[in-house]
Design a protein around this motif. Structure first.
Motif, short mmCIF file in Angstrom:
data_model
loop_
_atom_site.label_atom_id
_atom_site.label_comp_id
_atom_site.label_asym_id
_atom_site.label_seq_id
_atom_site.Cartn_x
_atom_site.Cartn_y
_atom_site.Cartn_z
N UNK A 185 4.56 -2.44 -13.70
CA UNK A 185 4.65 -2.92 -12.32
C UNK A 185 5.19 -4.34 -12.26
N UNK A 186 4.84 -5.15 -13.23
CA UNK A 186 5.26 -6.56 -13.19
C UNK A 186 6.78 -6.70 -13.15
N UNK A 187 7.49 -5.86 -13.83
CA UNK A 187 8.96 -5.93 -13.86
C UNK A 187 9.56 -5.30 -12.60
N UNK A 188 9.22 -4.06 -12.34
CA UNK A 188 9.82 -3.33 -11.22
C UNK A 188 9.46 -3.97 -9.88
N UNK A 189 8.20 -4.35 -9.71
CA UNK A 189 7.77 -4.95 -8.44
C UNK A 189 8.48 -6.28 -8.20
N UNK A 220 -9.93 5.00 12.14
CA UNK A 220 -9.94 5.58 10.81
C UNK A 220 -8.83 4.93 9.98
N UNK A 221 -9.15 4.57 8.76
CA UNK A 221 -8.19 3.90 7.88
C UNK A 221 -7.09 4.88 7.46
N UNK A 222 -5.89 4.36 7.35
CA UNK A 222 -4.77 5.17 6.87
C UNK A 222 -4.93 5.42 5.38
N UNK A 223 -4.52 6.62 4.95
CA UNK A 223 -4.57 6.93 3.52
C UNK A 223 -3.54 6.10 2.76
N UNK A 224 -3.81 5.91 1.49
CA UNK A 224 -2.84 5.22 0.64
C UNK A 224 -1.78 6.21 0.18
N UNK A 225 -0.55 5.75 0.18
CA UNK A 225 0.57 6.51 -0.36
C UNK A 225 1.03 5.76 -1.61
N UNK A 226 1.03 6.44 -2.73
CA UNK A 226 1.38 5.81 -4.01
C UNK A 226 2.88 5.97 -4.22
N UNK A 227 3.60 4.86 -4.14
CA UNK A 227 5.06 4.86 -4.19
C UNK A 227 5.51 4.47 -5.59
N UNK A 228 5.65 5.48 -6.43
CA UNK A 228 6.11 5.26 -7.80
C UNK A 228 7.56 4.82 -7.73
N UNK A 229 7.84 3.67 -8.32
CA UNK A 229 9.18 3.09 -8.20
C UNK A 229 9.68 2.63 -9.56
N UNK A 230 10.92 2.98 -9.82
CA UNK A 230 11.58 2.55 -11.04
C UNK A 230 12.88 1.86 -10.65
N UNK A 231 13.21 0.78 -11.36
CA UNK A 231 14.46 0.09 -11.08
C UNK A 231 15.28 0.02 -12.36
N UNK A 232 16.56 -0.13 -12.17
CA UNK A 232 17.48 -0.40 -13.26
C UNK A 232 18.18 -1.70 -12.90
#
Length: 191
Positions: free
Chosen positions: A104-108, A1-13
């Motif tokens: 996402x382009x900046x933080x990732x 069974x596939x693992x569920x996705x966990x949405x990791x909201x991330x912010x950087x400074x």
């Protein structure tokens, strides 16, 4: 069974537009299930990179936001300590982590660079979702029009946006889950 996705909201400074010449000063991640259940958080303030320097425009912004700048100075850690701990935290989540950012382009860019440099891996691989792109789809409009002032108020929970990375990650994660729920409702009604 596939693992569920966990949405990791991330912010950087950060103190500039790109990692390397400039430093990530702080980051915060809030791990959400698709139903907006917040399952875990992680945050760290980082010591600047050796030889890096603040960009003048970013430094000017920080000088206008002294409370937020003071927050990124507390309990700073070496990236060599913080990033392996973050990678271990991501791998311990009960599913596959998917990076979520605004934009996402900046933080990732910063998080991926720091993970590869200091942890030797990225548990995200290249999985990164942009909240603004999801909003563009939900609003059925153009990307540059998908800004917060054009988004329905119902998408926003009453959470602070303080420029403290973890606060903003939690706020943006809730926004992401609200938009995702609307997109999925729209898809279900179209079937």
């Amino acid at each position: 069974m596939a693992k569920q996705e966990i949405y990791v909201s991330t912010d950087i400074e950060a103190d500039g537009p790109i990692p390397g010449p400039h430093s990530m000063l702080s980051f915060g991640s809030a791990a959400y299930l698709a139903d907006k259940t917040l399952i875990a958080t992680f945050s760290a303030n980082l010591e600047p990179l050796p030889g890096a320097a603040p960009h003048p425009r970013t430094q000017a912004w920080w000088e206008q936001n002294t409370e937020a700048f003071a927050a990124v100075q507390i309990d700073r850690q070496a990236p060599e300590t913080a990033m392996p701990a973050y990678a271990a935290w991501l791998k311990a989540l009960p599913g596959k982590p998917v990076f979520v950012g605004f934009p996402a382009s900046y933080d990732f860019m910063f998080v991926y660079w720091y993970l590869m440099r200091f942890a030797g891996e990225s548990p995200f691989s290249h999985a990164a979702l942009d909240i603004k792109t999801l909003a563009m789809v939900a609003l059925k409009g153009d990307y540059r029009d998908a800004v917060k002032r054009n988004m329905p108020r119902a998408w926003f929970d009453h959470l602070p946006h303080t420029h403290v990375a973890l606060d903003d990650a939690i706020e943006q994660g809730a926004l992401f889950c609200n938009i995702l729920a609307e997109v999925r409702r729209s898809q279900d009604s179209a079937v």
